[in-house]
Design a protein around this motif. Structure first.
Motif, short mmCIF file in Angstrom:
data_model
loop_
_atom_site.label_atom_id
_atom_site.label_comp_id
_atom_site.label_asym_id
_atom_site.label_seq_id
_atom_site.Cartn_x
_atom_site.Cartn_y
_atom_site.Cartn_z
N GLY A 17 26.11 -74.18 -31.43
CA GLY A 17 25.17 -74.15 -32.46
C GLY A 17 24.08 -72.87 -32.14
N GLY A 18 23.18 -72.82 -32.91
CA GLY A 18 22.45 -71.49 -32.90
C GLY A 18 21.42 -71.34 -31.41
N ASN A 19 21.23 -72.73 -30.68
CA ASN A 19 20.50 -72.74 -29.58
C ASN A 19 21.56 -72.25 -28.19
OD1 ASN A 19 22.00 -74.95 -29.89
ND2 ASN A 19 20.82 -76.34 -28.67
N ASP A 20 22.92 -72.26 -28.40
CA ASP A 20 23.73 -71.82 -27.51
C ASP A 20 24.20 -70.21 -27.54
OD1 ASP A 20 23.99 -74.43 -26.86
OD2 ASP A 20 25.48 -74.85 -28.02
N VAL A 21 23.30 -69.36 -28.52
CA VAL A 21 23.92 -68.20 -28.66
C VAL A 21 23.40 -67.26 -27.35
CG1 VAL A 21 23.32 -66.02 -29.73
CG2 VAL A 21 23.76 -68.16 -31.03
N SER A 22 22.36 -67.63 -26.89
CA SER A 22 22.00 -66.81 -25.59
C SER A 22 22.92 -67.21 -24.46
CB SER A 22 20.38 -66.99 -25.37
OG SER A 22 20.29 -68.34 -25.12
N ILE A 33 31.93 -72.29 -31.51
CA ILE A 33 32.77 -73.57 -32.20
C ILE A 33 31.94 -73.42 -33.55
CG2 ILE A 33 33.20 -75.96 -32.30
CD1 ILE A 33 33.80 -75.83 -29.31
N VAL A 34 32.75 -73.36 -34.62
CA VAL A 34 32.12 -73.64 -35.92
C VAL A 34 32.02 -75.05 -35.98
CG1 VAL A 34 32.64 -73.25 -38.23
CG2 VAL A 34 33.51 -71.77 -36.84
N GLY A 35 30.60 -75.43 -36.60
CA GLY A 35 30.34 -76.74 -36.48
C GLY A 35 29.05 -77.11 -37.52
N LYS A 36 28.70 -78.12 -37.40
CA LYS A 36 27.71 -78.78 -38.60
C LYS A 36 26.47 -78.02 -38.52
CE LYS A 36 29.26 -83.56 -38.29
NZ LYS A 36 28.70 -85.00 -37.70
N GLU A 37 26.10 -77.23 -37.10
CA GLU A 37 24.87 -76.56 -37.12
C GLU A 37 25.15 -75.16 -37.85
OE1 GLU A 37 23.45 -76.73 -33.38
OE2 GLU A 37 23.55 -78.85 -33.05
N GLY A 38 26.20 -74.63 -38.05
CA GLY A 38 26.26 -73.32 -38.71
C GLY A 38 27.37 -72.59 -37.93
N LYS A 39 27.59 -71.25 -38.34
CA LYS A 39 28.19 -70.17 -37.70
C LYS A 39 27.83 -69.43 -36.56
CE LYS A 39 31.66 -70.29 -41.35
NZ LYS A 39 32.37 -69.22 -42.02
N HIS A 40 26.52 -69.73 -36.11
CA HIS A 40 25.87 -68.72 -35.15
C HIS A 40 26.45 -68.58 -34.11
CE1 HIS A 40 22.36 -68.81 -38.07
NE2 HIS A 40 22.56 -69.98 -37.88
N ALA A 41 26.82 -69.56 -33.45
CA ALA A 41 27.53 -69.50 -32.00
C ALA A 41 29.03 -68.86 -32.05
CB ALA A 41 27.81 -70.83 -31.51
#
Length: 112
Positions: A17-22, A33-41
């Motif tokens: 998810g987006g919160n895992d980017v950093s 992993i492409v998931g429900k939260e989007g493709k940010h990660a």
């Protein structure tokens, strides 16, 4: 924390998810992993996966490769020592077991 207190260790981060980017960007190897939260990660990662189930085969593959490299290095060091010892034994037997080394001190420093 691992990178701060033990900088010689390699780290991997897995996020979906987006919160895992950093976290993914701070690690040495990031898996997104492409998931429900989007493709940010997935966009921020070094490697992108479709499902968490693909992580198992990826980790097992790289673990196996690491094990094979370590085993090959250990075998090389062991056989190198045997060859050096055998050559010294043959050299000593030719010169009636006199205490004459075939390898000088500096050559043995380069050997190790």
């Amino acid at each position: 924390l691992v990178r701060k207190y033990n900088p010689t260790r390699r780290t991997a981060a897995i996020g979906d998810g987006g919160n895992d980017v950093s976290m993914i960007q701070a690690s040495h190897c990031g898996l997104g992993i492409v998931g429900k939260e989007g493709k940010h990660a997935a966009l921020a990662a070094d490697f992108s996966l479709e499902q968490f189930s693909h992580c198992k085969s990826l980790i097992l593959w790289h673990g196996r490769n690491s094990y094979l490299r370590s085993a090959t290095l250990a075998q090389f060091i062991f056989h190198r020592g045997l060859i050096i010892s055998f050559i010294q034994a043959v050299f000593s037997s030719i010169f009636y077991f006199a205490s004459v080394p075939i390898y000088t001190g500096w050559l043995m420093v380069g050997y190790t």
